[in-house]
Design an enzyme around this catalytic site. Structure first.
Site: not given
Length: 310
Positions: A252, A158, A282
């Site tokens: 995601d 991320s 995610h």
């Protein structure tokens, strides 16, 4: 592909809890909740590694870092310099410790997790300055920590995937700090993007539009004169980058930008592989305790990392 049933149960349970608006909560409270949520979740993560807390260079002074060494590792191995996720605002060495243990044990490589400075106390570009200094520190101290400087990779999830991609760009062409690989796990490739997945998956799947707006507001890169340092999606020329593995999740909002970045690297002549786990959400790599199939994904990713740094 339908959502993994384990993640569906997790999301349904979370939806039943009434929470105040995120904008009403200070970062310190969110951080504490995140640490508490993560504590003890993955009891099955390997505990027979050599793990030590050390200091590395940061952009404005020493940083905490954690070195993971596999059981019965040779004196010298390749290494992954890893940056955790959390929107540049939350997360630390503890929240991602179980995942680091699994990745280290499965790959047979040393892993160095970096505790970079967080916003809003340290807004952009503090995290990027820290990531760059810590990556260079790893090269400069490779012999000291049992690392082959010709086999150093950067990686992250991320926001950490953003840092890893940005480090590959910043060190591109640097003969002294030549990265061997980049591991990009559902990376954010720009602060704002008008992708279809950001629209379609804006709510209900872990990372929401509200959360991303909250992160971006604290990180304060948008409108910054050096914002380009944090936005690999907007870099025109991606040639000359180290080989990359980009992994995305089907549920995601960041999936489209991760896939697009992997494709643009490949088009620029970079050895670039993209894998999507269509039924995952995610942050799935740190949720082996939620869905057992995540363990297989970790082991498969570790095998690719090992092969890249062999």
């Amino acid at each position: 592909m339908s959502l993994d049933p384990h993640f569906r149960a997790m999301l349904d349970a979370a939806a039943a809890i009434e929470m105040p608006p995120l904008s009403a909560l200070p970062p310190e409270m969110i951080r504490m909740g995140y640490v508490a949520q993560r504590a003890g979740l993955d009891a099955g993560a390997p505990r027979d590694l050599a793990v030590s807390d050390i200091q590395v260079d940061g952009g404005a002074g020493p940083l905490k870092a954690r070195l993971y060494v596999p059981k019965e590792a040779p004196a010298i191995t390749g290494a992954l310099v890893y940056f955790h996720g959390g929107g540049f605002v939350i997360g630390d060495l503890e929240t991602h410790d179980d995942f680091m243990r699994r990745l280290c044990a499965a790959s047979g490589l040393r892993v160095l997790a970096v505790d970079y400075r967080l916003a809003p106390e340290h807004p952009f570009p503090a995290a990027h300055d820290d990531a760059l200094a810590a990556t260079k520190w790893t090269f400069d101290h490779a012999a000291q920590i049992g690392v082959d400087p010709a086999r150093i990779a950067v990686g992250g999830c991320s926001a950490g995937g953003n840092l890893a991609a940005c480090m590959a760009l910043e060190l591109r062409g640097d003969a002294k700090y030549r990265l061997a690989f980049q591991l990009l796990l559902y990376p954010a490739t720009a602060m704002e993007q008008d992708t279809q997945s950001r629209k379609d998956l804006a709510a209900g799947y872990v990372l929401t539009a509200e959360v991303m707006t909250w992160f971006a507001g604290h990180f304060a890169a948008i409108g910054h004169p050096d914002a380009g340092r944090a936005e690999p999606a907007h870099v025109e020329d991606l040639s000359g980058l180290p080989p990359a593995l980009t992994i995305t999740a089907g549920f995601d909002p960041l999936k489209d930008e991760g896939k697009a970045y992997a494709g643009r690297m490949a088009a620029a002549g970079v050895k670039s592989e993209h894998i999507e786990y269509p039924s995952f959400v995610h942050d799935f790599f740190i949720m082996a305790s939620v869905s057992p199939p995540v363990i297989d994904a970790i082991e498969d990713t570790a095998a690719k990392l090992k092969a890249a740094l062999s």
